[in-house]
Structures are given as structure tokens and as C-alpha cells.
Design an enzyme around this catalytic site. Structure first.
Site, mmCIF file in Angstrom:
data_model
loop_
_atom_site.group_PDB
_atom_site.id
_atom_site.type_symbol
_atom_site.label_atom_id
_atom_site.label_comp_id
_atom_site.label_asym_id
_atom_site.label_seq_id
_atom_site.Cartn_x
_atom_site.Cartn_y
_atom_site.Cartn_z
ATOM 1 N N LYS A 70 3.873 4.479 -5.720
ATOM 2 C CA LYS A 70 3.699 5.808 -5.119
ATOM 3 C C LYS A 70 2.207 6.165 -4.988
ATOM 4 O O LYS A 70 1.772 6.607 -3.928
ATOM 5 C CB LYS A 70 4.433 6.871 -5.956
ATOM 6 C CG LYS A 70 5.942 6.618 -6.014
ATOM 7 C CD LYS A 70 6.676 7.691 -6.798
ATOM 8 C CE LYS A 70 6.333 7.702 -8.266
ATOM 9 N NZ LYS A 70 6.700 6.464 -8.980
ATOM 10 N N THR A 71 1.455 5.941 -6.065
ATOM 11 C CA THR A 71 0.016 6.234 -6.002
ATOM 12 C C THR A 71 -0.653 5.348 -4.961
ATOM 13 O O THR A 71 -1.506 5.795 -4.188
ATOM 14 C CB THR A 71 -0.615 5.986 -7.392
ATOM 15 O OG1 THR A 71 0.134 6.707 -8.360
ATOM 16 C CG2 THR A 71 -2.066 6.411 -7.423
ATOM 17 N N ASP A 115 0.564 14.031 -8.282
ATOM 18 C CA ASP A 115 1.459 13.151 -9.026
ATOM 19 C C ASP A 115 2.346 14.015 -9.925
ATOM 20 O O ASP A 115 1.952 15.122 -10.300
ATOM 21 C CB ASP A 115 0.600 12.188 -9.873
ATOM 22 C CG ASP A 115 1.344 10.921 -10.236
ATOM 23 O OD1 ASP A 115 2.492 10.747 -9.771
ATOM 24 O OD2 ASP A 115 0.786 10.092 -10.981
ATOM 25 N N THR A 164 9.123 11.061 -10.080
ATOM 26 C CA THR A 164 10.130 10.110 -10.541
ATOM 27 C C THR A 164 11.491 10.796 -10.562
ATOM 28 O O THR A 164 12.501 10.164 -10.793
ATOM 29 C CB THR A 164 9.798 9.636 -11.973
ATOM 30 O OG1 THR A 164 9.498 10.792 -12.760
ATOM 31 C CG2 THR A 164 8.611 8.700 -11.994
ATOM 32 N N ARG A 223 4.266 -3.192 -11.015
ATOM 33 C CA ARG A 223 3.341 -2.996 -12.143
ATOM 34 C C ARG A 223 3.668 -3.971 -13.267
ATOM 35 O O ARG A 223 2.775 -4.556 -13.875
ATOM 36 C CB ARG A 223 3.420 -1.552 -12.661
ATOM 37 C CG ARG A 223 2.712 -1.375 -13.993
ATOM 38 C CD ARG A 223 2.592 0.066 -14.424
ATOM 39 N NE ARG A 223 1.709 0.797 -13.556
ATOM 40 C CZ ARG A 223 1.950 2.024 -13.091
ATOM 41 N NH1 ARG A 223 3.051 2.640 -13.429
ATOM 42 N NH2 ARG A 223 1.097 2.612 -12.305
HETATM 43 N N1 ATP Z 1 4.174 -2.840 -2.550
HETATM 44 C C1 ATP Z 1 3.222 -3.284 -3.355
HETATM 45 N N2 ATP Z 1 2.522 -4.378 -3.033
HETATM 46 C C2 ATP Z 1 1.586 -4.852 -3.888
HETATM 47 N N3 ATP Z 1 1.271 -4.296 -5.051
HETATM 48 C C3 ATP Z 1 1.921 -3.194 -5.410
HETATM 49 C C4 ATP Z 1 2.914 -2.628 -4.596
HETATM 50 N N4 ATP Z 1 3.393 -1.525 -5.195
HETATM 51 C C5 ATP Z 1 2.731 -1.407 -6.344
HETATM 52 N N5 ATP Z 1 1.846 -2.400 -6.495
HETATM 53 C C6 ATP Z 1 0.977 -2.623 -7.643
HETATM 54 O O1 ATP Z 1 1.579 -2.023 -8.779
HETATM 55 C C7 ATP Z 1 0.652 -1.188 -9.470
HETATM 56 C C8 ATP Z 1 1.331 0.127 -9.747
HETATM 57 O O2 ATP Z 1 1.498 0.843 -8.551
HETATM 58 P P1 ATP Z 1 1.311 2.433 -8.485
HETATM 59 O O3 ATP Z 1 0.271 2.897 -9.462
HETATM 60 O O4 ATP Z 1 1.103 2.784 -7.065
HETATM 61 O O5 ATP Z 1 2.732 2.901 -8.974
HETATM 62 P P2 ATP Z 1 3.327 4.381 -9.089
HETATM 63 O O6 ATP Z 1 4.681 4.342 -8.470
HETATM 64 O O7 ATP Z 1 2.361 5.372 -8.552
HETATM 65 O O8 ATP Z 1 3.484 4.544 -10.628
HETATM 66 P P3 ATP Z 1 3.360 5.899 -11.494
HETATM 67 O O9 ATP Z 1 4.570 6.690 -11.140
HETATM 68 O O10 ATP Z 1 3.358 5.392 -12.913
HETATM 69 O O11 ATP Z 1 2.070 6.565 -11.110
HETATM 70 C C9 ATP Z 1 -0.581 -1.076 -8.568
HETATM 71 O O12 ATP Z 1 -1.704 -1.569 -9.237
HETATM 72 C C10 ATP Z 1 -0.360 -1.984 -7.403
HETATM 73 O O13 ATP Z 1 -1.317 -3.022 -7.409
#
Ligand code: ATP
Length: 336
Positions: A70-71, A115, A164, A223
Site C-alpha cells: 500500500k505504501t 496510513d 488494513t 515484505r
Molecule cells: N508488488 C510489489 N512488487 C515488488 N515489491 C513489493 C510489492 N509490494 C510490496 N513490495 C515490497 O514489500 C515491502 C512492503 O511493502 P509496503 O511497505 O508498500 O507494504 P504496506 O502494504 O504499505 O504495508 P504496511 O501496511 O505495513 O504499511 C516494500 O519494501 C516493497 O519493496
């Protein structure tokens, strides 16, 4: 560098230290973002249509479990729009005034990423409705009966909310997002692509069968896949010959007690107690938690969601039950 300890290895969340380690692996543009083809395609349309019109796109809500991107997508949205990203979060905004300060400092067209938007306090939430809809906030001056609200115009901006728990968002807030994308767990071949890309960015070569091995144990979460990759790289460097091959992947994941389904020690302890001590259940959550020496909340929030998702555990009104797949995974025979 402080890396997560073994029992956090398979948690989808991340702390600041881990986020710093992740920064180098984040895809920067939409076409580098692996998987989630529906959301990616829809978002691409929303962004390109807005760019074509020379305006801002609708506000975007991204929902889904931690660690699915998401981030990363919020950062990509800003990059694709050629603008900058401002980051805040629901828990960081304790007063409506905090949000008013962030909003009034936005530049035209900027992306504001919020977030954990489901954790915004109610007064801040109401301020956000107005800002998203009318690009305006009312700043309250004075106190008591003499207080008055002075409207303050905001430059057009794009709100990107991440949650989430989409179900916890009040309908009026949800309705102000013109586009909602739900991120789902990744399948093994998508995680392999994430891993191969990450290995390249880390300056190493990950062999295809090692990528498949790690992907299969990563709980559908990029992740976790990236975290396991770093553990395999450590093993290869310290105990192996430096190559990220199947042998290194298997050996490292054994050291960290991550099994073939991506279960860790706690997951297996819960399943094993359920089968061997309670005959497969049903058994209450607190009794099960005592049996594995954990708090009920830990069992419920850390182990259970994945066990249920994998079809290894069921939740019934009378308690938790082991499924036939759980018995098979532990190599045990269920009672007749
Ligand atoms: N589709 C994708 N392709 C490649 N790498 C990804 C992808 N999605 C996530 N990642 C990797 O996974 C890691 C976590 O992603 P991210 O921080 O965007 O998750 P999030 O959903 O925002 O988690 P949170 O809810 O904990 O903030 C990032 O460092 C990224 O490199």
C-alpha cells in the site's frame, strides 16, 4: 543492524528499521510493481486519465493486509503524477488541528498519504471529509460562545488512504474516495518475481529453484519474501559458498524454523497442541493459548489468521478445531 527476531520473521508488519532496509527494494513506477494486476490496471487508467486532462485524479483508498504494497503504491501514485508525497498516519494525528496544519501546508497537486486511516480521531475525520470534498477547512478561532470558524481554501490535492481494516472506515469517509483498490495476497509465481527483482537490486543472483522455495514460504506477502531473502543471503555468506541456491534457501529457512507452508514455531505449536492435547478440538482460545504458553491475543492475532487462511484451523462457536490438512501437515493421524 537490528533485524526482526525469529518469531517476528513471518509477521506482515514492519518497524522503522525494517522500513529503512526495504526502501531500496521498493518499485518506483507502476510497471515495476509486480502482481495485483486488477488494481494496477484500474489505477493506471485513473492516473493517466487525470494526466491527460491536466488535473488531479480522484482520491484513492487502498485496503489490504500489511506488507502487500500500500505504501509502495502511494509513492508510485505521486511519482506517476510527477508530484511529491506527504506522509502521515491516523495514529500520528491526535487533534483535528494537526491535520489542519498538514492540509494547509500542502502544495497544489501534492499527494497526501494517510496510513492506517481507520485510526483517525473522529474530529480529524470530519475535517478530512470537508477538505477532500471542497478543498477547504474551517479553522476555529477562539473558545466558547465567542468562537468562530474561518474557512481556509486549500489547493487541490490527492488523498491516498491506506487501511488494513476497510470495514472500520465510516461510510462518509469511504464515499469520498473515488477509487478504492483492494490488495490481495500474492501467488507464488508473483512472489518469485518480487524475489528475483529484489535479489538483483541487492546485487546478488537468486537461483530460480531457490526463489520458488522462498516464495512458497512467504505467506503471500512481498515484505515477508524480501525478509526471508535477506536471511538466505546471510546464510549463503556465512555458512554457504555465497550462492543463493536451493541448498542455501532450505538451510537458512530451517535455521529460522520456517516450514514448507510458511508456518513458524508458534503456528506449529498451536496446531500441535490442538491435535495432540485436545484431540483436534473444539477448544477455547484461552485454553489453547495456555497450552502453548502465549497470551490469547497473540494466538488470535499472530498465529490464527494464517492458520485459518491456509485451511489448517477452523473457528466454530464451540472453539478452535484442527482440519484434516492440519493433521496431515503434522504427519499425525486424526482420531477415528
Ligand atoms: N508488488 C510489489 N512488487 C515488488 N515489491 C513489493 C510489492 N509490494 C510490496 N513490495 C515490497 O514489500 C515491502 C512492503 O511493502 P509496503 O511497505 O508498500 O507494504 P504496506 O502494504 O504499505 O504495508 P504496511 O501496511 O505495513 O504499511 C516494500 O519494501 C516493497 O519493496
Amino acid at each position: 543492524m537490528a533485524e526482526p527476531v525469529a518469531d517476528r520473521l513471518l509477521d506482515g508488519g514492519a518497524d522503522d528499521v525494517e522500513r529503512a532496509a526495504e526502501a531500496a527494494l521498493r518499485p518506483r513506477r507502476l510497471d515495476e510493481f509486480v502482481g495485483q494486476s486488477t488494481v494496477r490496471d484500474q489505477l493506471s487508467l485513473v492516473l493517466h486519465a487525470a494526466l491527460g486532462r491536466g488535473g488531479s485524479p480522484d482520491h484513492v483508498l487502498l485496503s489490504g493486509p500489511p506488507g502487500l504494497g500500500k505504501t509502495t503504491l502511494a509513492m508510485i501514485i505521486a511519482a506517476e503524477l510527477g508530484t511529491s508525497l506527504r506522509v502521515t498516519s491516523g495514529p500520528a494525528i491526535t487533534h483535528a488541528g494537526d491535520l489542519a496544519a498538514v492540509l494547509s501546508s500542502l502544495e497544489e497537486g501534492e499527494v497526501l498519504f494517510i496510513d492506517e486511516i481507520h485510526r483517525l480521531a473522529r474530529p480529524a475525520e470530519e475535517l478530512l471529509y470537508m477538505a477532500m470534498e471542497d478543498f477547504r477547512v474551517d479553522v476555529v478561532v477562539g473558545k466558547g460562545p465567542g468562537a468562530s470558524a474561518i474557512p481556509l481554501a486549500l489547493p487541490p490535492f490527492v488523498a491516498v488512504g491506506a487501511t488494513t481494516r476497510a470495514g472500520l472506515l465510516p461510510a462518509p469517509l469511504r464515499d469520498r474516495f473515488g477509487f478504492t483498490g483492494h490488495l490481495d495476497f500474492y501467488d507464488a509465481s508473483e512472489l518469485e518475481q518480487v524475489l528475483l527483482r529484489s535479489a538483483g537490486l541487492l546485487g546478488t543472483v537468486l537461483e530460480a529453484d531457490a526463489a520458488a522455495e522462498i516464495a512458497g514460504r512467504s505467506r503471500g506477502t512481498p515484505r515477508i519474501a524480501n525478509r526471508l531473502l535477506r536471511r538466505v543471503r546471510d546464510w549463503a555468506q556465512v555458512r554457504g559458498d555465497g550462492r543463493l541456491d536451493l541448498r542455501a534457501a532450505r538451510a537458512a529457512l530451517e535455521v529460522y524454523e520456517v516450514d514448507v507452508l510458511g508456518l513458524d514455531r508458534l503456528d506449529r505449536a498451536v496446531l500441535s497442541a490442538l491435535c495432540t492435547r485436545f484431540g483436534g478440538g473444539p477448544v477455547g482460545l484461552s485454553t489453547l493459548a495456555v497450552a502453548v504458553g502465549e497470551e490469547p491475543e497473540t494466538v488470535e492475532t499472530v498465529a490464527e489468521p494464517f492458520l485459518v487462511r491456509e485451511g489448517l484451523m477452523g473457528r466454530t462457536p464451540r472453539g478452535r478445531v484442527a482440519t484434516p490438512a492440519a493433521w496431515a501437515h503434522l504427519g499425525l493421524t486424526p482420531p477415528a
